[in-house]
Design a protein around this motif. Structure first.
Motif, PDB file in Angstrom:
ATOM      1  N   PRO A 103       9.230   0.097   7.174  1.00  0.00           N
ATOM      2  CA  PRO A 103       8.223  -0.962   7.018  1.00  0.00           C
ATOM      3  C   PRO A 103       7.411  -1.223   8.277  1.00  0.00           C
ATOM      4  N   GLU A 104       7.945  -0.875   9.448  1.00  0.00           N
ATOM      5  CA  GLU A 104       7.201  -1.121  10.684  1.00  0.00           C
ATOM      6  C   GLU A 104       6.117  -0.074  10.961  1.00  0.00           C
ATOM      7  N   VAL A 105       6.080   0.986  10.182  1.00  0.00           N
ATOM      8  CA  VAL A 105       5.083   2.045  10.377  1.00  0.00           C
ATOM      9  C   VAL A 105       3.676   1.498  10.113  1.00  0.00           C
ATOM     10  N   ARG A 106       2.758   1.798  11.016  1.00  0.00           N
ATOM     11  CA  ARG A 106       1.374   1.341  10.863  1.00  0.00           C
ATOM     12  C   ARG A 106       0.370   2.490  10.766  1.00  0.00           C
ATOM     13  N   GLY A 107       0.851   3.701  10.863  1.00  0.00           N
ATOM     14  CA  GLY A 107      -0.019   4.860  10.694  1.00  0.00           C
ATOM     15  C   GLY A 107       0.749   5.977  10.007  1.00  0.00           C
ATOM     16  N   VAL A 108       0.144   6.573   8.984  1.00  0.00           N
ATOM     17  CA  VAL A 108       0.780   7.672   8.263  1.00  0.00           C
ATOM     18  C   VAL A 108      -0.114   8.899   8.346  1.00  0.00           C
ATOM     19  N   VAL A 109       0.429   9.947   8.914  1.00  0.00           N
ATOM     20  CA  VAL A 109      -0.281  11.222   9.004  1.00  0.00           C
ATOM     21  C   VAL A 109      -0.028  11.996   7.713  1.00  0.00           C
ATOM     22  N   LEU A 110      -1.094  12.397   7.043  1.00  0.00           N
ATOM     23  CA  LEU A 110      -0.965  13.216   5.846  1.00  0.00           C
ATOM     24  C   LEU A 110      -0.965  14.672   6.295  1.00  0.00           C
ATOM     25  N   GLY A 111       0.234  15.233   6.400  1.00  0.00           N
ATOM     26  CA  GLY A 111       0.408  16.554   6.984  1.00  0.00           C
ATOM     27  C   GLY A 111       0.307  17.691   6.000  1.00  0.00           C
ATOM     28  N   CYS A 112      -0.233  17.427   4.832  1.00  0.00           N
ATOM     29  CA  CYS A 112      -0.529  18.465   3.844  1.00  0.00           C
ATOM     30  C   CYS A 112      -1.848  18.071   3.206  1.00  0.00           C
ATOM     31  N   THR A 113      -2.780  19.004   3.108  1.00  0.00           N
ATOM     32  CA  THR A 113      -4.109  18.652   2.625  1.00  0.00           C
ATOM     33  C   THR A 113      -4.115  18.221   1.163  1.00  0.00           C
ATOM     34  N   ASP A 130       5.966   7.429  -4.567  1.00  0.00           N
ATOM     35  CA  ASP A 130       6.894   6.309  -4.417  1.00  0.00           C
ATOM     36  C   ASP A 130       8.157   6.736  -3.670  1.00  0.00           C
ATOM     37  N   TYR A 131       8.628   7.958  -3.927  1.00  0.00           N
ATOM     38  CA  TYR A 131       9.800   8.470  -3.226  1.00  0.00           C
ATOM     39  C   TYR A 131       9.530   8.532  -1.719  1.00  0.00           C
ATOM     40  N   ALA A 132       8.374   9.073  -1.339  1.00  0.00           N
ATOM     41  CA  ALA A 132       8.049   9.183   0.083  1.00  0.00           C
ATOM     42  C   ALA A 132       7.820   7.812   0.713  1.00  0.00           C
ATOM     43  N   ALA A 133       7.215   6.894  -0.035  1.00  0.00           N
ATOM     44  CA  ALA A 133       6.971   5.547   0.496  1.00  0.00           C
ATOM     45  C   ALA A 133       8.281   4.828   0.791  1.00  0.00           C
ATOM     46  N   GLU A 134       9.289   5.068  -0.037  1.00  0.00           N
ATOM     47  CA  GLU A 134      10.588   4.441   0.190  1.00  0.00           C
ATOM     48  C   GLU A 134      11.254   4.946   1.466  1.00  0.00           C
ATOM     49  N   LEU A 135      10.910   6.163   1.884  1.00  0.00           N
ATOM     50  CA  LEU A 135      11.472   6.735   3.107  1.00  0.00           C
ATOM     51  C   LEU A 135      10.680   6.345   4.356  1.00  0.00           C
ATOM     52  N   THR A 136       9.582   5.625   4.164  1.00  0.00           N
ATOM     53  CA  THR A 136       8.701   5.248   5.271  1.00  0.00           C
ATOM     54  C   THR A 136       9.070   3.848   5.754  1.00  0.00           C
ATOM     55  N   LYS A 152      -2.277  13.413  16.765  1.00  0.00           N
ATOM     56  CA  LYS A 152      -2.880  12.884  17.996  1.00  0.00           C
ATOM     57  C   LYS A 152      -3.656  11.598  17.741  1.00  0.00           C
ATOM     58  N   PRO A 153      -4.609  11.567  16.797  1.00  0.00           N
ATOM     59  CA  PRO A 153      -5.322  10.295  16.575  1.00  0.00           C
ATOM     60  C   PRO A 153      -4.425   9.191  16.029  1.00  0.00           C
ATOM     61  N   ALA A 154      -3.424   9.548  15.232  1.00  0.00           N
ATOM     62  CA  ALA A 154      -2.516   8.532  14.696  1.00  0.00           C
ATOM     63  C   ALA A 154      -1.715   7.874  15.817  1.00  0.00           C
ATOM     64  N   ALA A 155      -1.358   8.664  16.818  1.00  0.00           N
ATOM     65  CA  ALA A 155      -0.546   8.142  17.920  1.00  0.00           C
ATOM     66  C   ALA A 155      -1.356   7.302  18.900  1.00  0.00           C
ATOM     67  N   ALA A 156      -2.673   7.410  18.849  1.00  0.00           N
ATOM     68  CA  ALA A 156      -3.513   6.737  19.841  1.00  0.00           C
ATOM     69  C   ALA A 156      -3.364   5.217  19.813  1.00  0.00           C
ATOM     70  N   ALA A 157      -3.025   4.652  18.649  1.00  0.00           N
ATOM     71  CA  ALA A 157      -2.887   3.195  18.541  1.00  0.00           C
ATOM     72  C   ALA A 157      -1.615   2.685  19.213  1.00  0.00           C
ATOM     73  N   GLY A 158      -0.658   3.581  19.461  1.00  0.00           N
ATOM     74  CA  GLY A 158       0.564   3.189  20.145  1.00  0.00           C
ATOM     75  C   GLY A 158       1.576   2.464  19.287  1.00  0.00           C
ATOM     76  N   THR A 159       1.411   2.523  17.965  1.00  0.00           N
ATOM     77  CA  THR A 159       2.341   1.860  17.044  1.00  0.00           C
ATOM     78  C   THR A 159       3.166   2.913  16.310  1.00  0.00           C
ATOM     79  N   PRO A 160       4.279   2.510  15.666  1.00  0.00           N
ATOM     80  CA  PRO A 160       5.110   3.492  14.949  1.00  0.00           C
ATOM     81  C   PRO A 160       4.320   4.223  13.872  1.00  0.00           C
ATOM     82  N   ILE A 161       4.583   5.510  13.748  1.00  0.00           N
ATOM     83  CA  ILE A 161       3.896   6.314  12.749  1.00  0.00           C
ATOM     84  C   ILE A 161       4.913   7.107  11.925  1.00  0.00           C
TER      85      ILE A 161
END
Length: 263
Positions: A174-184, A166-172, A105-114
């Protein structure tokens, strides 16, 4: 104030550190489950059983200290998805139970790709899809299954962490501006994740929000006392010290002064 945190391993550290910062006088009971971790691949029934066992072990430890539990916190997405109803049935209304929800929810508030970084199981889950549909249906959202990252963080092996990040970053994208860390677990290597993304994306975690919600649910209006709270550690119900891997992370080191074995 006595607060139990229930998780399979050191993923709880970021939430414990946030609680420690907000209420340094609170006693924290860190109930980990090294005998049965990770919980992610287990059936819902198994996860429920492990979460209940962890909460009951913490409850016994609090009673041995002559006190009463004020809150049960579940700083784990898997355990929150499967175990909250059972925990609330056992503890509420007398003791509030607070779960963890990815900060979509807070990540989506900016309205940019996440992007939503999470475990393979959570990435496939209806639970995560429901959160995206509820809070980010109008956005471009990329689910990223972070293969091996939680396990790498648990091991505190720098090479494994770097490879998994690095593996996960490669799958993200480049236009993404917010990353939700969905595991603590991922919170513990937030700086490394930011570096892998080239600093282009803000990271969204749940730890501070969960800590704040816990204190709201407890409902105390009293300011923190001068007393330093203790940190007691349980390993599958047994007295324990903070795991050695925990001390590789600032959140773990911040708990060290108050920690002692539950003897």
């Amino acid at each position: 104030m006595r607060i139990a945190l229930i998780d399979s391993g050191i993923g709880m550290l970021s939430t414990a550190a946030a609680l420690r910062a907000a209420r340094p006088d609170a006693d924290l009971y860190l109930s980990m489950d090294p005998d049965h971790m990770p919980w992610g691949p287990r059936t819902p029934e198994e996860v429920i059983g492990r979460a209940l066992a962890g909460a009951r072990a913490a409850t016994r430890a609090v009673a041995e200290d002559g006190g009463r539990l004020d809150a049960v916190v579940v700083p784990c997405n898997t355990a929150s998805v499967h175990g909250l109803d059972a925990l609330r049935a056992e503890y509420e209304p007398g003791v509030p139970v607070i779960g963890t929800v990815p900060a979509i929810k807070p990540a989506a508030a900016a309205g940019t790709p996440i992007a939503v970084w999470s475990t393979e199981a959570t990435t496939r889950s209806a639970y995560q899809r429901g959160l995206v549909e509820t809070f980010a249906s109008n956005l471009e959202v990329t689910p990223v299954a972070c293969i091996g990252l939680a396990e790498a963080v648990e091991s505190a092996d720098p090479r494994r962490i770097a490879d998994a990040v690095d593996y996960a970053a490669e799958l993200t994208p480049p236009e993404v501006r917010g990353v939700v860390l969905g595991c603590t677990h991922y919170d513990l290597v937030g700086q490394r994740i930011s570096e892998a993304l080239g600093g282009r994306a803000a990271l969204f975690t749940a730890a501070d929000a969960v800590a704040a919600q816990t204190l709201r649910r407890i409902g105390t209006a009293e300011p923190p006392s001068a007393r330093a709270g203790r940190v007691r550690v349980l390993a599958s119900g047994r007295p324990a010290e903070l795991p050695a891997a925990a001390l590789n992370y600032p959140a773990g080191r911040s708990l060290l002064d108050g920690a002692r074995a539950d003897r």
